[in-house]
Design an enzyme around this catalytic site. Sequence first.
Site, PDB file in Angstrom:
ATOM      1  N   GLY A  59     -71.426  94.263 -23.151  1.00 10.59           N
ATOM      2  CA  GLY A  59     -72.165  95.206 -22.560  1.00 10.59           C
ATOM      3  C   GLY A  59     -73.553  94.604 -22.348  1.00 10.59           C
ATOM      4  O   GLY A  59     -74.396  95.261 -21.778  1.00 10.59           O
ATOM      5  N   ASP A  98     -71.255  97.387 -17.261  1.00 16.58           N
ATOM      6  CA  ASP A  98     -71.045  96.797 -18.524  1.00 16.58           C
ATOM      7  C   ASP A  98     -72.402  96.605 -19.139  1.00 16.58           C
ATOM      8  O   ASP A  98     -73.186  95.837 -18.828  1.00 16.58           O
ATOM      9  CB  ASP A  98     -70.654  95.318 -18.587  1.00 16.58           C
ATOM     10  CG  ASP A  98     -69.155  95.555 -17.806  1.00 16.58           C
ATOM     11  OD1 ASP A  98     -68.339  96.039 -18.466  1.00 16.58           O
ATOM     12  OD2 ASP A  98     -68.865  94.539 -16.766  1.00 16.58           O
ATOM     13  N   THR A  99     -72.756  97.742 -19.828  1.00 17.87           N
ATOM     14  CA  THR A  99     -74.192  97.961 -20.394  1.00 17.87           C
ATOM     15  C   THR A  99     -74.175  98.535 -21.933  1.00 17.87           C
ATOM     16  O   THR A  99     -72.904  99.185 -22.221  1.00 17.87           O
ATOM     17  CB  THR A  99     -74.769  99.097 -19.380  1.00 17.87           C
ATOM     18  OG1 THR A  99     -74.821  98.675 -18.168  1.00 17.87           O
ATOM     19  CG2 THR A  99     -76.162  99.492 -19.934  1.00 17.87           C
ATOM     20  N   THR A 100     -75.054  98.596 -22.595  1.00 20.76           N
ATOM     21  CA  THR A 100     -75.316  99.291 -23.888  1.00 20.76           C
ATOM     22  C   THR A 100     -76.224 100.153 -23.897  1.00 20.76           C
ATOM     23  O   THR A 100     -77.490  99.826 -23.519  1.00 20.76           O
ATOM     24  CB  THR A 100     -75.168  98.286 -25.128  1.00 20.76           C
ATOM     25  OG1 THR A 100     -74.650  99.014 -26.245  1.00 20.76           O
ATOM     26  CG2 THR A 100     -76.499  97.715 -25.281  1.00 20.76           C
ATOM     27  N   SER A 130     -78.299  95.307 -20.590  1.00 30.58           N
ATOM     28  CA  SER A 130     -77.040  94.984 -19.921  1.00 30.58           C
ATOM     29  C   SER A 130     -77.231  93.576 -19.204  1.00 30.58           C
ATOM     30  O   SER A 130     -78.469  93.251 -18.999  1.00 30.58           O
ATOM     31  CB  SER A 130     -77.086  95.813 -18.822  1.00 30.58           C
ATOM     32  OG  SER A 130     -75.800  95.610 -17.678  1.00 30.58           O
TER      33      SER A 130
END
Length: 596
Positions: free
Chosen positions: A98, A399-401, A418
């Site tokens: 992420g 795809d990340t936090t 990200s």
Amino acid sequence: MKRTIAALTATIASLALATPLAADDHASARPVAEQIGAGGRPIGADWSRSPVIAQHGMAATAHPLATQIALDILKAGGNAVDAAIAANAALGLMEPTGNGIGGDIFVIIYDPKTDKLYGLNGSGRSPKNQTLEQLKEKLGGADSLPAFGPLPITIPGTVDGWFEMHNRFGQLPMADVLAPTIKYAREGHPVAPVIGMYLARALAGFERNSDKFDFSNARATWFANGAPKAGEIFRNPDLANTLERIAQNGRDEFYRGESAKIMVDYLQRQGSAFTLEDFAEHRSEWVEPACVHYRKGYELCELPPNTQGFAALQMVNILKNVDLAQWERGSPEVIHYITEAKRIAYADVAKFYADPDYAPFPMELLSDEYGKARFELIDPDKATPEFGPGEPKLEGPGDTTYMTVVDGDGLMVSLIQSNYRGMGGGLTPDGMGFMFQDRGELYSLDPAHANAYAPGKRPFHTIIPAFVKKDGKPYMTLGLMGGGMQPQGHVQVLINIVDYGMNLQEAGDAARLNHDGGRQPTEAASGPSADPLGTLFVEPGIPAATVEALKRMGHKVEVIDNGIMFGGYQAIARDPETGVLTGATEMRKDGQAQGY
């Protein structure tokens, strides 16, 4: 309202067995253990657990260990900014699918001392000595940038973003802030279940494309024995060494020192145009968040382009022209209005959203008058085939936090970070333990486009932190990961809270929609859209009758039951009178909200 939520809950259990799965890679068969409905609760929705309530500090992240690190930093005398940096560093180790220091960062901070919101744009730029023509020559006739290899890489902005935050607001030494992650990287941590699934997906994607880039360093770092599985102890000593150098030598280590030299040498061997000068000249930018009123005293606040944050504000300005609460939350009317508002707002995203140094944003797009005029385009009875030219399609499986920390003094941090899709572009510099982002994939190759590639330019960005005010006072940090899902998710959570009285946890657990389709911000500035209507993806919690009604209204609808494309949510609300904190986290991820 409780009966409305309960009715939706009953539908979820039946749909888990009755709804056909979509024939794409988002769908998967459900395990037998998940083919049973939710149990009962004494209060609230049967399908949601309680939010977390505490007084002195709180963190909500996509990994329980990162949440614990944030709380440990608060208890050691750090503030919310120190804790947020510490947790973000940990997530780069523990959730490499992420985020990581090879990517970019965006932050909204509320400072109670100045009673002001601060926005930080920590995104990196393209090589300043590579022209669009030179890039096209390297692409060999391709009409877009690839997802893998050196060409989609932009300067990683996260480390500089950390130090900008820390220099302005931090209390503890940066060495103390990074120490927990350095220790975990050396000693190891057990892989979380959802992250393990994403690691397996990432490896499969890399292996399908490994003939296009140098995968050797990435394989040695994460996949030497295949994808790490849930419960397996994972170590990353290379990342520990990199973070230790940064902790000792500061941000210049990453952009001017030994680390920078290692990165540039590696990138140039891969065919990249980046130089040491590109890294040395990188700087984050403090920017002004913008806020728009929704209703009942609530305001949503977002960061300006080159992010897509203002798309959420445009959706809010459209939707406040109709009282959604007159219908049940799972009704076709509500889903229809949200979807059409998204399609209208994103038509502007493709045309106007880019690096403001190259294409200034027209602020009139955020006016109430413009929102009302755009609302008038919505047909309440059917889906409009196309809302004019320029309707975008943004990244789907981002795809990340997202994470948030609030301390006992009311310092509030809303942070998103990200590497873009698939952990990044597959390239890992020698002995450094992280992967470069592939965010440059989102440049357009059309020189007439606002988001066209240019030397030293920041690409269009999907990752956005959010903030909510209530009656003019700071109220809530909010974020929802997942590419083009993010503005849609911010608005859906706000609707759940404001119009339907859900608590913070229910607002995130409730079934979501994700509309995807139309023109991309990477496409040519002119010409027709290949997919003007797009596809409306919904979770099984949306009633079957609503799905059928939406199809009759002209929407193309697919039910997706694995949660992957609907993002990941965290939020913390602070009572302005008592200071009591209420936190929520994402049931579609491994995360945890916790306080003390």
